[in-house]
Design a protein around this motif. Structure first.
Motif, PDB file in Angstrom:
ATOM      1  N   UNK A   1       0.833  -1.205   0.000  1.00 49.99           N
ATOM      2  CA  UNK A   1       0.000   0.000   0.000  1.00 49.99           C
ATOM      3  C   UNK A   1       0.866   1.252   0.000  1.00 49.99           C
TER       4      UNK A   1
ATOM      5  N   UNK B   1      -4.266   4.629  -1.344  1.00 54.98           N
ATOM      6  CA  UNK B   1      -5.522   4.133  -0.775  1.00 54.98           C
ATOM      7  C   UNK B   1      -5.950   5.060   0.360  1.00 54.98           C
ATOM      8  N   UNK B   2      -7.209   4.935   0.756  1.00 58.23           N
ATOM      9  CA  UNK B   2      -7.687   5.756   1.869  1.00 58.23           C
ATOM     10  C   UNK B   2      -7.443   5.069   3.214  1.00 58.23           C
ATOM     11  N   UNK B   3      -7.580   3.781   3.242  1.00 59.67           N
ATOM     12  CA  UNK B   3      -7.287   3.083   4.497  1.00 59.67           C
ATOM     13  C   UNK B   3      -6.926   1.628   4.266  1.00 59.67           C
ATOM     14  N   UNK B   4      -6.092   1.158   5.188  1.00 64.92           N
ATOM     15  CA  UNK B   4      -5.765  -0.263   5.259  1.00 64.92           C
ATOM     16  C   UNK B   4      -6.303  -0.784   6.581  1.00 64.92           C
TER      17      UNK B   4
ATOM     18  N   UNK C   1     -14.162   7.346   7.079  1.00 62.09           N
ATOM     19  CA  UNK C   1     -13.441   8.459   6.484  1.00 62.09           C
ATOM     20  C   UNK C   1     -12.166   7.977   5.859  1.00 62.09           C
ATOM     21  N   UNK C   2     -11.062   8.540   6.308  1.00 67.49           N
ATOM     22  CA  UNK C   2      -9.800   8.131   5.727  1.00 67.49           C
ATOM     23  C   UNK C   2      -8.781   7.955   6.841  1.00 67.49           C
ATOM     24  N   UNK C   3      -7.703   7.306   6.516  1.00 70.08           N
ATOM     25  CA  UNK C   3      -6.659   7.075   7.501  1.00 70.08           C
ATOM     26  C   UNK C   3      -5.619   8.178   7.401  1.00 70.08           C
ATOM     27  N   UNK C   4      -4.744   8.206   8.397  1.00 73.90           N
ATOM     28  CA  UNK C   4      -3.881   9.358   8.553  1.00 73.90           C
ATOM     29  C   UNK C   4      -2.582   9.286   7.755  1.00 73.90           C
ATOM     30  N   UNK C   5      -2.266   8.155   7.181  1.00 73.34           N
ATOM     31  CA  UNK C   5      -0.906   8.025   6.668  1.00 73.34           C
ATOM     32  C   UNK C   5      -0.634   8.845   5.415  1.00 73.34           C
TER      33      UNK C   5
END
Lengths: 243, 243, 243, 243, 243, 243
Positions: C133, C152-155, D237-241
């Protein structure tokens, strides 16, 4: 503290503490059933009468606890540490618990885990029992001098909810499959609590999950306060991994 | 892999893996002594001949390992996973270890902990044994089809240094006081390693510390890979707290 | 890699990776059902055909996976990373996964947790998806240049067993009560696995336990790889505590 | 406890507790600003008047707190739990907080983390709010009977210092970039505290760091007491990375 | 490996490893500046030329690294471990790093943390340097026999992102306030990376936060691989708490 | 509180707290010896007279503590916080300790760790000293106004048992090899405690183990409450790894 039933203390007696009338049955009722069916004595100390709960009067809760203990073959006493939802960690309360340990002289003590994120009464009892098990060993505490010092063999914590399981600490599992019916009956004895909450179902789901990972039907997780010590590898039985 | 001695597999055989010729003796030699003195079989698998060490030739190290195993009453084989300081985690190496598990069919497997901050060979063996114990159970792995699948009863990790003990995980302790002399002799068999390093002294200091907290002379800490499961509270023996 | 079905990538596509044909259904099948029933696309990438398992031929396992994905409304592709029980963490394999992320362009990626103490294939896929990712975002990797970079938005990690849940990390829970039947059917599609193992029952016990603590019937725990970020407190929904 | 302003309790009200007059503004002032600007009610409960601080009189601190709350669009009340630097964890104090929760009937409660290594008043308020949120739900507590039981939707902890962030627990991040000016003004309202300490700068550095990792200007970390539960993956929503 | 500049090894030389051309400057550039300004030698080993990055050609990245090292007063060499985004943990690569340690003979080694959730190259270098520092000490590794064994005095990990900081492990802080300008210039030397990412700003926010908690302007957190040992309490300097 | 000996406060004074008459000697006596032999002042505050212990009268314990402190070159005072086995965490007790910190004005404070699973008096003193070190800095606490505020340089925790060492937190090690005899004599001064418990042997085993890993004879582990801050890498001395 009222007069309490006479016990036959020996090196296998189990002493279980609960904050509320149903904690012991829900958290480790199956384990108690195994022990008493094998002929060992179990004694319950319940630290309130559930008077702060949403359902059930203290009288009802007391009767339910008596029924639960009787089903499990355990003796029972109630003590007063300030009342339901009012249990406070204090030296005075801790010494009350230590005095009970000296009187009952158990091999194994069971108590709720001291994890912070659960009903505060559970954590309070867990912390105080841990300290009481130490203080019961010390010779010079004047409040305890009525009876000789006593060193328990082990302190095992039980959890009533998943949040109460200490993070990152592996449990030991006790296979309670053979006593499933009796465990369920002891939980069901707390009828006033069955109306609005799925506590018994939660316990069975937890025990099913632990049991299935170990290849048995139902297993109760317990958390030893101290490392276990063995004379060889043989008594370790077997490990839980099946997947 | 050379021909290896025939074993009498049964439900109590112990199989111990070490990365180097002295790891098993130093990390869990006392535990092995307890088991073999009680009449149970132990087999050692050593994954290098110590050829990267500062002291001792491979021939010397091999002879020392044979002497150590003989003292402890264990059989011994050497395998080649790339050589000392060259052990690499790979599926091929893991399957070699799984094949040995299928051949020996042990009840208990001992291996170095997979903790990262130690000799990389130790961590590599620990991780691969953990995976191998799983793969040995699966029916369809073609490299393993020569022998029937085998499920071990437990995997216990031993630590050779304090850093190798997994942080925050409570050990089980094995009381090795009664076999102290034999354990010491098995460590002393590795004479080439005695010149420059205080390994044996380190182990005794660790075992003394664990033993004293449990009220015994010497105790070896082991780290179960999976939760232990018991039929009742009785086999748990006693807990370690004395202070 | 064989030709794969065309996807309509958009900002809500879910991409789920599994090591074996049944991992996705068992670990997060209910979550997939929720998403596809709401009209969002889901695509499964299965990294072996289960050829090392005790039960089921690769052909059977392939057919079962197709049926499971179809039930859940997901498209499916198989890839080869060395074969069942032979998945190895390598840059080459990680780049294969990154290439798939670039092709599918998902919003959310699901993968097994990288926890060490589980089937080694699960951990290998979890670790490689996590790295993939990241690599999918970098512009200069020549093996990936065929397609534009994608962030990507989230894993989110899923666990197939309790041991695979990362210790001490709180999950987010997804309420899958409304899709319980569909989830069960998708698990049951893996008929060859039903013979000897209680995997489906284990998942339901886990989901029951998490659900009951949250006051719902069944909840699947997922473990975000990175902190979640929100525009206000409102989208956080509600917390799980009921006990 | 003095008469307090009337609130319009609804399902979105935010209730924030602080040990000292400036804790809420420093720890989560930006989050409050987001909520009140979106039309939701916020109420502050401040548990001392800062009378033990090096700078500022209680009168000054009170006025500053009123100004800070007004800037953020929140109502405010002071309560007495023993005084600044004298807050003690007790059942009586916990029940005072539970009574406030029943009166305000908030959806979300904010409190300082209960981490041990920070100003002891912060930890005391954090622990007591956690327990109070439970006790507010129980029907039988006589001190609370004046008002009906209330179950909050979530308890989120805020940290005033880095040490107060719970180790190893991932936060949720709230993007406060759009309210940066208002947050700063609310912190600056505590003029007496600006003389000798760089608290506001510390908060901005923390929020900058968290924001930059998430690709936004400023983000406030919050620590949910319980797992979050969602109906699907979309609200996450989305993750922070970003790195 | 190309010919590398001759170093004057002594007991104070610092050896810093980076996966990419800018890692050392971003993660610990201020610390390097402190050391070289005090007259101690520093040598950088960069394990790729950033050829997988979104911005900057390998030639640009090489030139930027040379400029950064020159500004910090450090010598620099590039090595090839498979290329940017292709660094793989292997014994062969680890031995390359061990050979460099033997050649440079540093007192202190700096490397990226081995934390899993970051650019996989960072974790790979961190893990391999940790192992290489051990292997450099062992006398019998034939690939290393060209030079005498060398025991470093300490291995300190630096983090390039917050996620790379090991959870729950307290850092030691190095006060880099006095070299802030030089540190900034060394980061700014990596002009190709400034276009799209706020790396330098992230580092300054992290250092500001750590600095403010310690009452200084900017502090860099470092994570010792092993416990520090001192001859008395005096060299411990002071602790970081100001709040 | 009785009149206490006059101290010459300066920037190197060590202030050590113990719950019982022998805690300081057992937990960090060697460290104290190093400091006083180097000409720095040390002052002991003992919070009970051991009146709850199994062996030794309060008079004997008091005399032993005086002898131990004298051997180590430290001044000594006793304070009353409720008595042995009765120490309770309270604001009033914490302020007593803060007042002592203001009077003695130490650079370094030593106290037992606040870990839960040890004698409850140890944890109580550890927690209260941690809080007292903060409160001693605040200007407005009326109980402390008699003396000016004081900020210590560091708070270091010592452990009397292995269980008291905080899990997962790396210690700093102090090499006490050169003062081994003096440390032993100071422990041996507590003759009443030598009869039934192997405390001194436990300490030596712990120090041997830590020392051997660091290549020295004996090392005492200390646990800093806050990150250490340094002006460069040079004062860090060396790391502990020898194995």
């Amino acid at each position: 503290m009222k007069p309490t039933p006479k016990l036959q203390p020996d090196r296998t007696t189990i002493l279980a503490f609960g904050a509320h009338p149903d904690d012991i049955e829900f958290g480790c009722g199956g384990v108690i059933a195994l022990e008493t069916q094998a002929g060992r004595a179990a004694h319950f100390v319940v630290c309130s009468r559930g008077e702060a709960g949403t359902n059930g009067t203290p009288a009802q809760r007391t009767a339910e606890a008596r029924k639960g203990a009787a089903l499990l073959g355990a003796t029972l006493e109630f003590i007063d540490l300030g009342g339901d939802a009012h249990l406070e960690v204090s030296v005075a309360n801790t010494l009350k618990l230590a005095a009970i340990i000296r009187r009952v002289r158990p091999a194994v003590v069971l108590a709720p885990t001291p994890a912070g994120n659960q009903h505060p009464d559970h954590a309070a009892v867990g912390r105080m029992v841990r300290d009481a098990a130490r203080l019961a060993r010390y010779g010079g505490i004047k409040e305890l001098k009525r009876r000789p010092a006593h060193a328990i063999r082990q302190l095992l914590f039980y959890a009533v909810t998943l949040e109460a399981e200490p993070a990152g600490v592996p449990p030991v599992l006790i296979d309670v499959t053979d006593v499933a019916t009796l465990w369920w009956e002891a939980m069901a004895a707390h009828r006033s609590q069955a109306k609005t909450r799925g506590y018994a179902g939660l316990q069975v789901a937890r025990a099913t999950m632990h049991g299935q990972r170990a290849g048995v039907g139902l297993a109760t997780p317990l958390f030893p306060n101290d490392p276990l010590i063995f004379e060889s590898l043989q008594p370790l039985g077997r490990a839980a991994r099946q997947f």
